[in-house]
Design a protein around this motif. Structure first.
Motif, PDB file in Angstrom:
ATOM      1  N   LEU A 235       0.793  -1.105  -0.081  1.00 48.66           N
ATOM      2  CA  LEU A 235       0.027   0.138   0.040  1.00 48.66           C
ATOM      3  C   LEU A 235       0.748   1.219   0.057  1.00 48.66           C
ATOM      4  O   LEU A 235       2.115   1.208   0.119  1.00 48.66           O
ATOM      5  CB  LEU A 235      -1.002   0.152   1.400  1.00 48.66           C
ATOM      6  N   TYR A 236       0.261   2.283  -0.156  1.00 51.46           N
ATOM      7  CA  TYR A 236       0.988   3.615   0.054  1.00 51.46           C
ATOM      8  C   TYR A 236       1.612   3.758   0.918  1.00 51.46           C
ATOM      9  O   TYR A 236       3.014   4.255   1.003  1.00 51.46           O
ATOM     10  CB  TYR A 236      -0.091   4.779  -0.118  1.00 51.46           C
ATOM     11  N   ILE A 237       1.377   3.444   2.286  1.00 46.82           N
ATOM     12  CA  ILE A 237       2.119   3.787   3.288  1.00 46.82           C
ATOM     13  C   ILE A 237       3.336   2.660   3.507  1.00 46.82           C
ATOM     14  O   ILE A 237       4.446   3.068   4.028  1.00 46.82           O
ATOM     15  CB  ILE A 237       1.029   3.295   4.778  1.00 46.82           C
ATOM     16  N   THR A 238       3.082   1.506   2.829  1.00 49.05           N
ATOM     17  CA  THR A 238       4.456   0.608   2.734  1.00 49.05           C
ATOM     18  C   THR A 238       5.617   1.497   1.956  1.00 49.05           C
ATOM     19  O   THR A 238       6.576   1.427   2.351  1.00 49.05           O
ATOM     20  CB  THR A 238       4.000  -0.487   2.232  1.00 49.05           C
ATOM     21  N   PHE A 264      -3.173  14.107   6.780  1.00 48.18           N
ATOM     22  CA  PHE A 264      -3.135  13.509   5.494  1.00 48.18           C
ATOM     23  C   PHE A 264      -3.287  11.996   5.758  1.00 48.18           C
ATOM     24  O   PHE A 264      -2.524  11.454   6.637  1.00 48.18           O
ATOM     25  CB  PHE A 264      -1.831  13.604   4.753  1.00 48.18           C
ATOM     26  N   PRO A 265      -4.257  11.320   5.125  1.00 50.19           N
ATOM     27  CA  PRO A 265      -4.598  10.057   5.611  1.00 50.19           C
ATOM     28  C   PRO A 265      -3.574   8.949   5.211  1.00 50.19           C
ATOM     29  O   PRO A 265      -3.628   8.056   6.212  1.00 50.19           O
ATOM     30  CB  PRO A 265      -5.768   9.849   4.638  1.00 50.19           C
ATOM     31  N   TYR A 266      -2.694   8.868   4.371  1.00 57.84           N
ATOM     32  CA  TYR A 266      -1.833   7.657   4.453  1.00 57.84           C
ATOM     33  C   TYR A 266      -0.394   8.037   4.590  1.00 57.84           C
ATOM     34  O   TYR A 266       0.373   7.731   3.975  1.00 57.84           O
ATOM     35  CB  TYR A 266      -2.087   7.105   2.826  1.00 57.84           C
ATOM     36  N   PHE A 267      -0.288   8.598   5.744  1.00 52.18           N
ATOM     37  CA  PHE A 267       1.150   9.182   5.770  1.00 52.18           C
ATOM     38  C   PHE A 267       1.674   8.399   6.688  1.00 52.18           C
ATOM     39  O   PHE A 267       1.415   8.220   8.089  1.00 52.18           O
ATOM     40  CB  PHE A 267       0.946  10.303   6.100  1.00 52.18           C
TER      41      PHE A 267
END
Ligand code: ARG
Length: 471
Positions: A235-238, A264-267
């Motif tokens: 995922l983005y966070i990975t 910021f949601p995926y930070f």
């Protein structure tokens, strides 16, 4: 009383000679900073997404990040400016398919950002009701992930052309980056992240088969972050975690600053570090998130802001129009240049006046006002002083100057105010907030005028002239 006078004179002498000899070192070489570690600082800021809007939030990140980088650099840090582009993900599947369907190399050369944006908007529309388009996009993105030459070549072209355009526009803003990194750089490192998480026993597998990191202080999974989908994709966070590790390994920073909006949601920083669980390998203690609030209602004559260039054009054109009413404009060699620089400074001051975590409503009229706490007036003050120096600069040499003449309280106030410059910078570095510097400059401006004004009036009065306050 006598003693006080002498001190004032010594003060004035010392200060003025410092300012004369090494103006660039003034304040930043203060003893106040002697205990601050001057290491390497990595600042991540701006970070727009390819083919998508460059909105007010990206502008805010850009100017705040630039401020922090400049400040750190002035204080002797080694600064690395990083732009973390949104350059990977399913949207590139869509963009690839969109370009194959209605893209044009000619339009791409003419106006890359506009064309990519148009293609992306159009393909999104078509994908809405069309399973075929969605499937084609998935296939294209899979090809990208598998390293298919053809798909990668197109993606690379989009990226390169976008970065070139951005470089040109950032330059107008006086901003540059040392690295144009992005999500794509870290896609391949996500396995490495998962491996590290496993080694530290931080990766848990849920019933649904997803891989998660427990973020709850109690270790009861009351809050967690998903880093692995059940189908094995990351995922983005990975990627964000991978980026943090990679930056540490490649640049060996002493401190990393993320200029990313509030919530910021995926930070990575918000979720992993502040979430209560610090993954030791990222060296969390050396990371800092500088969050900023929302800017509402920033629009240009085309409507809502889509490109950074539109904001800059709008600021310049409005400023040019305002300047056309002023008498001094006709003496300018390059009014467009001046209008642009003043327009940009107006945007910056408007943004930096308050705490950066606050939201604010954007209003061009207020931003570009010639009076008050605006960038326009700050520039005006500087330009006036420069013009005085141009006219009389030669006669202002230090040797001839007698600080004993500075007896007026208001003149002394200016000197005392100047002496606070280092404290103000210090406060800015501690809090990573620009508003203290803005306040300082605004007050300095007023003090300068007040000081100059009263000395002028006194001298005129001695000459027998009655100073007029309006004319
Ligand atoms: N590209 C993101 C956006 O436009 C911002 C990136 C924030 N930085 C990060 N390391 N996640 O909203």
């Amino acid at each position: 009383m006598l003693n006080f006078r002498i001190n004032k004179i010594i003060l004035a002498k010392k200060l003025l000679s410092q300012l004369n000899k090494k103006p660039h070192e003034f304040g930043v070489r203060s003893e106040l900073f002697s205990n601050i570690r001057r290491g390497r600082t990595l600042v991540e800021f701006s970070s727009p997404n390819i083919a998508k809007k460059f909105h007010a939030g990206h502008l805010r990140s850009t100017i705040i990040g630039n401020f922090i980088s400049n400040l750190k650099e002035a204080l002797g840090n080694d600064v690395i400016r990083v732009n973390y582009l949104g350059d990977w993900g399913m949207q590139f599947g869509l963009l690839g398919v969109g370009f194959q369907r209605f893209g044009s190399q000619e339009k791409l050369k003419e106006n890359a950002l506009q064309h990519l944006f148009d293609v992306y908007v159009q393909v999104n529309k078509e994908a809405e009701g069309d399973e075929g388009v969605q499937e084609a996009a998935r296939v294209f993105f899979r090809k990208l992930e598998e390293g298919d030459d053809h798909a990668l070549l197109l993606w690379k072209q989009f990226r390169e052309i976008t970065v070139e355009e951005y470089k040109r526009v950032y330059k107008r803003l006086g901003v540059h980056f040392d690295l144009y990194s992005g999500e794509s750089f870290h896609q391949r490192q996500t396995q490495h992240v998962l491996q590290k998480l496993r080694e530290q026993d931080l990766l848990k597998t849920t019933e649904k088969g997803t891989g998660v990191v427990d973020l709850s202080p109690a270790g009861d999974m009351s809050s967690y972050s998903t880093v692995l989908r059940s189908d094995g994709t990351s995922l983005y966070i990975t990627r964000d975690i991978a980026a943090a590790i990679d930056r540490k390994e490649k640049n060996n920073f002493d401190e990393m600053i993320y200029v990313v909006r509030v919530n910021f949601p995926y930070f990575v920083y918000g979720q992993i570090v502040e979430g209560g669980h610090c993954m030791s390998f990222i060296v969390c203690s050396s990371c800092r998130h500088v969050p900023f609030g929302l800017v509402q209602g920033m629009s240009t004559r085309h409507g809502e802001v889509v490109f950074l260039e539109d904001i800059l054009d709008e600021a310049r054109n409005r400023m040019l129009r305002n300047m056309s009413h002023s008498r001094t404009t006709k003496d300018l060699e390059n009014p467009e240049y001046t209008a642009e620089k003043v327009g940009v400074s107006a945007l910056i001051i408007q943004d930096f006046k308050g705490p950066i975590t606050s939201d604010y409503k954007f209003d061009w009229k207020r931003v570009l006002q010639a009076q008050g706490d605006t960038g326009v007036f700050l520039q005006y003050t500087h330009a006036r002083l420069c013009s005085l120096l141009r006219m009389h600069g030669d006669s202002a040499s230090e040797a001839e100057f007698d600080p004993a003449l500075l007896q007026e309280d208001r003149s002394i106030f200016i000197l005392q105010h100047l002496l606070r410059y280092d404290e103000v910078l210090y406060r800015c570095t501690q809090e990573l907030q620009p508003r203290h510097l803005v306040n300082f400059l605004m007050t300095l401006r007023l003090r300068l005028f007040a000081g100059a004004c009263s000395v002028l009036a006194n001298g005129m009065t001695i000459l027998g002239i009655t100073p007029t306050e309006k004319m």
